[in-house]
Structure formats: C-alpha cells, structure tokens
Design an enzyme around this catalytic site. Sequence first.
Site, PDB file in Angstrom:
ATOM      1  N   LYS A 126      -8.024  10.141  -2.464  1.00  0.00           N
ATOM      2  CA  LYS A 126      -8.664  10.666  -1.262  1.00  0.00           C
ATOM      3  C   LYS A 126      -9.801  11.627  -1.569  1.00  0.00           C
ATOM      4  O   LYS A 126     -10.636  11.900  -0.717  1.00  0.00           O
ATOM      5  CB  LYS A 126      -7.631  11.388  -0.377  1.00  0.00           C
ATOM      6  CG  LYS A 126      -6.741  10.441   0.401  1.00  0.00           C
ATOM      7  CD  LYS A 126      -5.970  11.198   1.460  1.00  0.00           C
ATOM      8  CE  LYS A 126      -5.070  10.273   2.255  1.00  0.00           C
ATOM      9  NZ  LYS A 126      -4.145  11.007   3.133  1.00  0.00           N
ATOM     10  N   LYS A 161      -2.293  -5.155   0.621  1.00  0.00           N
ATOM     11  CA  LYS A 161      -1.418  -4.930   1.772  1.00  0.00           C
ATOM     12  C   LYS A 161      -2.249  -4.858   3.060  1.00  0.00           C
ATOM     13  O   LYS A 161      -3.366  -4.330   3.041  1.00  0.00           O
ATOM     14  CB  LYS A 161      -0.703  -3.589   1.549  1.00  0.00           C
ATOM     15  CG  LYS A 161       0.599  -3.448   2.291  1.00  0.00           C
ATOM     16  CD  LYS A 161       1.274  -2.149   1.901  1.00  0.00           C
ATOM     17  CE  LYS A 161       1.445  -1.269   3.113  1.00  0.00           C
ATOM     18  NZ  LYS A 161       2.103   0.000   2.869  1.00  0.00           N
ATOM     19  N   LYS A 212      -4.085  -0.402   8.244  1.00  0.00           N
ATOM     20  CA  LYS A 212      -4.783  -0.085   9.491  1.00  0.00           C
ATOM     21  C   LYS A 212      -6.179   0.467   9.245  1.00  0.00           C
ATOM     22  O   LYS A 212      -7.006   0.510  10.131  1.00  0.00           O
ATOM     23  CB  LYS A 212      -3.961   0.832  10.392  1.00  0.00           C
ATOM     24  CG  LYS A 212      -3.486   2.128   9.822  1.00  0.00           C
ATOM     25  CD  LYS A 212      -2.754   2.894  10.941  1.00  0.00           C
ATOM     26  CE  LYS A 212      -1.675   3.806  10.418  1.00  0.00           C
ATOM     27  NZ  LYS A 212      -0.902   4.457  11.463  1.00  0.00           N
TER      28      LYS A 212
END
Length: 347
Positions: free
Chosen positions: A115, A211, A214
């Site tokens: 991140k 995967k 969202k």
Amino acid sequence: MSDSQPVILTCAQPTGGLTIGNYLGAIKNWADMLESNNCFFGIVDQHAITVDYTPSELRQNTLSCVAQYIACGLDPEKSNIFVQSHVTGHTELAWVLSCITPLGELQRMTQFKDKTKHLNKEDESHSDDDSQSKVFINSGLLMYPVLMAADILLYNAHSVPVGADQKQHLELCRNLAQRFNHKYSDTFNVPEPYIAKQGQRIMSLQDPSRKMSKSDVNQNATLFLLDDPKIIRKKIMSAVTDSSSKIEVSEDKPGVTNLLNIYSSFNNESPEAIAEKYIGKGYGDLKSDLADLVVSKLSPVQERYQELMNDKKYLESVLKQGAENAQKLAFKTLRKVYKKAGFLNRF
Ligand code: TRP
C-alpha cells in the site's frame, strides 16, 4: 447464539459493494455458522480511514454494507452485526497492543509495503511544505494490523474467517495474544484463522489467475452483488476463456474452470457434473446459462437489499442491538486488560 458458544468474528471494510466472491466464498458460509456459534460481524469504518476517502461516502457505504450482509443471509436475530466506531474498546485495546508490537514487524507487513509502494515515490517528489496537501504515508496504515488484532482479541474470538491475503495479519494477532498473555498473565484466547479452501475462490473474469477483487481497475473483471442484470450478463459473456473450446475443469483452463466454479457455487452441483452437461456445446452456451443462473440467484438478494435500504429505522435498530451486545463483551475484555496493564481503577 449464547455466551457459552465459541466466538466467531470477522470484519469487512465498508468500501465499495460486495462481490460475488465475497458472497460465495465467505458470507454464504458464515450464514451456516450462526446456529452453533456466537457470531460477530464488524463493519470496520475506523480501518477505512487509513486510505484516502470521502466522509459522506463512508457513511453511506457503512449502511449499505449492513444491508448487503443481511440481504445475503446474515440473520441479525442470530448474530451480532455492529459498526466498529460504535463500540468503545477497539482503539483503546489497539493502543495497549501497540506498546507490545515491535515497529519492525509492522514495517515488514506485506500489505503495508504494497500500500505504501506508490506513496513512497510520491513522497520523494514533494518537499515537506507540501505535506499538508499531498499524499503521505499516514501512521494509521502502519498501525492497521494492530487495530485488526484488537478487533479480534476484544471479543476473545476463537475462529476468524478471513481471505488468504489476511493470513499474515492474523499471525501478528496470534503473536500479540501470546505476547500479552506471557507478559501479563493468561488473558486472550489465541485465535485460529478460518480460510476458505482454494476451490471456493472466485477468480477475476478477465484474468483467472487473480482473485476477483472489488478494487480491480478492469470494470468487467468483477461481478458485484448489486450489479444490474444487464451488466451481469455483459460481464459474464465477455469473460476470458481459454484457447480450446472444450468445457472441462482443468488446471490449464483457468477461465472455463472459474466459470464452472461460479456455476457450481450457485447451484451446488460439482463443477465436473456441470461440465458434462456441456459436452458438444460451446462457451457461449455455458456463459449464457451461467448469466441466467447468476441473475436469478441474485435477484432475491437485490430485492431484499432494496427493501432494507428503504427501511433505515430497521437497519438502525439492528446496529443498535449489535453495538450493545458487542459493547458488553468489549468492556469486559477492556476492564481486564486495563487492570493487568496497571491502570488505576476508575472510581
Ligand atoms: N483487514 C481485513 C480486510 O481488509 C478487515 C478486518 C479488519 C478484519 N479487522 C478484522 C477481518 C478482524 C477479520 C477480523 O479484509
């Protein structure tokens, strides 16, 4: 649910809508656990502010997340659905835990490094004077796993359903529980991760090696629970398949295998049995049937969601009860922890 049952706790950030991966790989399974466990489902709004966000959207997403959970089958009569910021104790416990967490362990966390990778670069290109307006690595992002550990330990959870990407965070939580127990005295249960089997993982429609997520930038990669039927159909019809047109479950056919897995998760037949029905047929047939199936299975969920969103009073009453139940346990743990930490009793 009762106090003597094992505590299962899991949390999700109220960012964006739930995907069918969240639904099939997680929430549907949790719904089966409600009878024999004391289940806590937290919507972690305090985690959500570690990244750039808009307050009004956070508020809206939090309520929408509650409605999606209930619409997916999490019965609030049989579980505790609560919002993190409604319960006193998460950040309090996180502070105590942070004082037994080595800084290096947090800096080495994979998710923290991921991140902050791009933020680091931006950091270098701006002088200190810019720091007010520009992105910087906020300390909350570093502390994130400690807050997550507090979420879990505050309820003395036995089992924590999480995605494989959260395994490292859970490992830290287990270490912190052990460290606390050792430094003070036995207080926390050391929680076990509950990670869904590989087979239940739903992959991206556009890149079946990844995967379904969202936050995927490719709009067609992810099916959302609240997607319009037209959109669902379009996304499934344009899903990436594999070079040969045979429909089978196979490691070198990840695209078709993923479609068969989604099919199987919705109709409970094995992917192999479904593949057999398509002998002599093409990808188009499979995709079209799958689209029908997904639309028909999601439509009651979407209807229920709309009903719930139109009944804010009900949603508020669910959250009120959830927070009350959660708070009881949270205060109990916090009292114990404060006492062991040597904080003077409040008179
Ligand atoms: N970090 C988790 C995620 O992004 C969310 C989370 C926060 C969580 N606290 C938790 C999950 C406690 C399980 C238990 O998916």
